[in-house]
Enzyme design. Structure first.
Site, PDB file in Angstrom:
ATOM      1  N   GLU A   1     -42.594 -97.188  26.957  1.00 11.71           N
ATOM      2  CA  GLU A   1     -41.807 -97.834  27.997  1.00 11.71           C
ATOM      3  C   GLU A   1     -42.680 -98.092  29.209  1.00 11.71           C
ATOM      4  O   GLU A   1     -43.476 -97.222  29.585  1.00 11.71           O
ATOM      5  CB  GLU A   1     -40.636 -96.930  28.383  1.00 11.71           C
ATOM      6  CG  GLU A   1     -39.659 -97.553  29.354  1.00 11.71           C
ATOM      7  CD  GLU A   1     -38.529 -96.608  29.728  1.00 11.71           C
ATOM      8  OE1 GLU A   1     -37.610 -97.051  30.429  1.00 11.71           O
ATOM      9  OE2 GLU A   1     -38.578 -95.433  29.332  1.00 11.71           O
TER      10      GLU A   1
ATOM     11  N   CYS B   1     -45.606-105.091   9.843  1.00 11.92           N
ATOM     12  CA  CYS B   1     -46.520-106.242   9.801  1.00 11.92           C
ATOM     13  C   CYS B   1     -45.818-107.586   9.944  1.00 11.92           C
ATOM     14  O   CYS B   1     -46.443-108.634   9.765  1.00 11.92           O
ATOM     15  CB  CYS B   1     -47.324-106.212   8.499  1.00 11.92           C
ATOM     16  SG  CYS B   1     -48.447-104.802   8.407  1.00 11.92           S
TER      17      CYS B   1
END
Length: 348
Positions: A97, A123
């Protein structure tokens, strides 16, 4: 998914400066290879990966992603004022964050009216970002958007080597789950999508399809386990053989659905860009989809597996090397652990 108003305006990538060969990695693992009786050259023989690239130690993904976005915008004619979304889609992030995309947005001086967030999906993060931006353009919510991502694989590879050298319980069987970690490389890619009315290229994103098989979500798992490993470098455990089979099995119906959505047949495809894992994956995937390997643009031999950046990096390098012709039909064949598959069609 079908799009009428979305164009791919630009695709670019940033390559790391440091090259590390598979031979160099095996030289570090010589004590392990000797103890287990593993032949030298095994890593390249099994994967086809001769080398991979790394950024400087301590490099943050967001730092490189900002460079890639600036490079992207410097090489196209679209004014930054039109960018209505910025998504960061790689596995690697600066921190939990705030979103890594926030720092990238600040460093690239994009509009304050832009939607800024991270996307995490193994991915497939950058391809997922393409879909979200395309949807927003198609609905008229934004006029243009960028998805970017940077994978920094150095810590994963070096942490894996450290563990293997200090694991006295290691066997020829147990080392297999760490093998995929040694194929990881680093790299960065960004894709700019815009409304057709803004486009200077006319490269159309036509649409695509997605499928999932979450029964296979435990075949590849990675993260940071500081208490177990004694440091904050990420580690990954991969059942490579099972993942290969499950991934290709998921790709088959995804490709069939994608062709139906686009109204394509295999013979309509001029170029293919795939997620770059290894030579066995590429061969089996294209064979099962009925696509000739000559259509593909492999980069895994010299870049390794660069996660969510792999497919768009290959695409960017293909563009840079001028392999695409006007009106080429391009298939983007994405597969990510979880398992998820997302495939898109582009009219160049």
């Amino acid at each position: 998914m079908r799009y009428e108003h979305v164009c791919v305006e630009a695709v670019c990538c940033t390559l790391p400066p440091h090259i590390v060969t598979s031979d160099e990695i095996e030289a570090q693992l010589a004590p392990v290879y000797d103890r287990l009786g593993l032949p030298a050259g095994r890593l390249e023989l099994m994967t086809g990966i001769q080398e991979r690239r790394f950024f400087d130690p301590g490099t943050l993904p967001g730092t490189i992603s900002a460079q890639t976005v600036n490079k992207l915008l410097d090489h196209c004619q679209l004014d930054r004022k039109y960018i209505g979304a910025l998504f960061h889609g790689s596995v690697c992030r600066d921190q939990l964050e705030p979103a890594t995309a926030s720092g990238v947005h600040h460093a690239t001086q994009l509009p304050n009216a832009a939607l800024v967030l991270d996307i995490s999906n193994a991915c497939l993060g950058l391809l997922n970002g393409m879909v979200f931006i395309a949807n927003m353009i198609e609905m008229g919510q934004i006029r243009a958007g960028i998805v970017v991502g940077t994978e920094v694989g150095r810590d994963l590879v070096e942490g894996t080597i450290h563990d293997l050298l200090h694991d006295d319980t290691l066997t020829r069987k147990s080392i297999k789950n760490d093998f995929a970690s040694l194929t990881i490389g680093s790299g960065s890619a960004a894709i700019l999508l815009c409304d057709r009315k803004l486009s200077q290229t006319g490269h159309r994103l036509l649409g695509g399809n997605f499928q999932t098989d979450t029964s296979s979500h435990e075949l590849c798992a990675g993260g940071v386990e500081a208490q177990k490993h004694g440091d904050h470098r990420p580690r990954m455990q991969t059942d490579s053989e099972s993942l290969l089979v499950a991934g290709v099995n998921l790709a088959i119906p995804t490709w069939e659905q994608t062709k139906t959505t686009l109204g394509w047949k295999n013979e309509d495809v001029n170029r293919v860009f795939t997620h770059q894992v290894g030579k066995a994956h590429r061969k089996l995937l294209l064979e099962k989809l009925g696509l000739d390997t000559s259509l593909d643009y492999p980069t895994v031999e010299t870049l390794g597996n660069t996660g969510a950046a792999a497919l768009p990096m290959a695409w960017a390098l293909g563009i840079e090397n001028q392999i695409l012709q006007e009106q080429d039909r391009i298939a983007l064949l994405g597969i990510g652990s979880g398992l998820n598959s997302l495939m898109l069609g582009v009219q160049w």
